[in-house]
Scaffold this active site. Structure first.
Site, mmCIF file in Angstrom:
data_model
loop_
_atom_site.group_PDB
_atom_site.id
_atom_site.type_symbol
_atom_site.label_atom_id
_atom_site.label_comp_id
_atom_site.label_asym_id
_atom_site.label_seq_id
_atom_site.Cartn_x
_atom_site.Cartn_y
_atom_site.Cartn_z
ATOM 1 N N LEU A 52 0.813 -1.208 0.000
ATOM 2 C CA LEU A 52 0.000 0.000 0.000
ATOM 3 C C LEU A 52 0.848 1.260 0.000
ATOM 4 O O LEU A 52 0.386 2.330 -0.392
ATOM 5 C CB LEU A 52 -0.922 0.010 1.230
ATOM 6 C CG LEU A 52 -1.950 -1.125 1.299
ATOM 7 C CD1 LEU A 52 -2.678 -1.086 2.634
ATOM 8 C CD2 LEU A 52 -2.944 -1.027 0.154
ATOM 9 N N ASP A 59 2.969 16.152 8.858
ATOM 10 C CA ASP A 59 3.158 15.609 7.506
ATOM 11 C C ASP A 59 1.818 15.477 6.800
ATOM 12 O O ASP A 59 1.567 14.503 6.085
ATOM 13 C CB ASP A 59 3.859 14.253 7.575
ATOM 14 C CG ASP A 59 4.432 13.817 6.222
ATOM 15 O OD1 ASP A 59 4.678 14.694 5.371
ATOM 16 O OD2 ASP A 59 4.631 12.604 6.017
#
Length: 313
Positions: free
Chosen positions: A3, A119
């Site tokens: 992923l 982030d």
């Protein structure tokens, strides 16, 4: 099925035994330095509380071997906000308002618990099978950030960095609100408000010294909200100060219903395909075969395990 991957390690689609549920398994190679030890522990600790907010990716378990740390998280979809923007170029305003409001709730929850994400970017925002956003990847979070406390480490994708990060000034949760403003602009226009094509140094100049630029046709409320989020002075930036929920841009949002997931999403992604599921990681997990898997009780890297948060798993 992989992923995601990065310097930290990789994230795999995995299945749990005796169930049809699928999860995301993040595998992090442990390094013998204090910074990495602290980072892994911070991510694991953050995942413990994510189940308290519907717009954060829910942590299910954390454990380790002598060589690796493993974080198990819910995984309903592989579609990220970046995937959606990339496929459509820009989103309809109803979708922009809906996803933005859910992001506001997610960020406010993190900040209320003393956590700064650091982030935030479209790649780190997944869309669940029911069309709700899920903030993911807490690998760069700062914990225990109380009011008035400032951080110094410069981290995160430079395209979403606030002016104070480029200037290497001490900062706080205001950097998440700046990143949120960049993401909102990208959702609404398909473009960033500061040109990033000339590299990080020129982007730093634009972010610290020039006004953001928006596509024509953007509504007055959207422009006003973006200007308040992309305020260069973090002490005046909306989110850090003021009541963002009462902004005219969000006049259509019923916040209590939104937080209770009673507002249907204007978009629902496709789920995992049979081909995706065929590539599911089923193990055995490396730590089960690792002959050095016993962790000494005084190992500084011991992660506190936590139980599955949902008995149906």
């Amino acid at each position: 099925m992989e992923l995601g991957a990065g310097s930290f390690g990789k994230v795999m689609l995995a299945s749990l035994t005796k169930t049809t549920k699928h999860v995301a398994l993040k595998i992090i190679k442990k390094k013998d330095n204090p910074y990495d030890q602290k980072r892994i522990k911070a991510e694991a600790q953050t995942l413990k509380i994510t189940g308290e907010c519907p717009f954060l990716c829910k942590g299910l378990a954390a454990f380790q071997s002598q060589l690796h740390a493993y974080l198990v998280m819910e995984c309903e979809s592989k579609t990220s906000l970046w995937d959606l923007i990339h496929s459509k170029e820009k989103l309809g305003m109803e979708t922009v308002i809906f996803f933005s409001a859910e992001l506001v709730v997610g960020l406010q929850f993190l900040h209320s618990r003393g956590i700064v994400h650091r982030d935030l970017k479209p790649d780190n925002i997944l869309i669940s099978k029911d069309g709700h956003i899920k903030i993911v990847d807490f690998g760069l979070v700062a914990e225990d950030v109380s009011k008035g406390m400032k951080l110094k480490a410069v981290v995160g994708n430079f395209k979403y960095r606030a002016p104070e990060l480029f200037m290497r000034d001490p900062y706080d949760a205001g950097v998440d609100w700046w990143a949120f403003g960049i993401i909102l602009c990208l959702m609404a226009t398909g473009q960033l408000p500061f040109d990033d094509l000339s590299g990080m140094n020129y982007l730093a100049y634009l972010v610290t010294s020039t006004k953001p630029r928006y596509e024509k046709g953007l509504s007055r409320d959207a422009r006003r909200l973006l200007n308040e989020l992309l305020e260069k002075d973090p002490e005046k930036r909306l989110g850090t100060t003021g009541d963002i929920r009462s902004h005219p841009f969000f006049r259509s949002i019923k916040w209590a219903e939104l937080e209770s997931l009673k507002v249907p999403s204007p978009f629902k992604p496709e789920g995992f395909s049979p081909e995706d599921l065929k590539a599911t990681y089923t193990g055995p997990l490396p730590f089960l075969e690792d002959p050095k898997s016993e962790v000494p009780p005084d190992d500084p890297m011991v992660l506190q395990e936590f139980s599955y948060v949902n008995s149906s798993w």
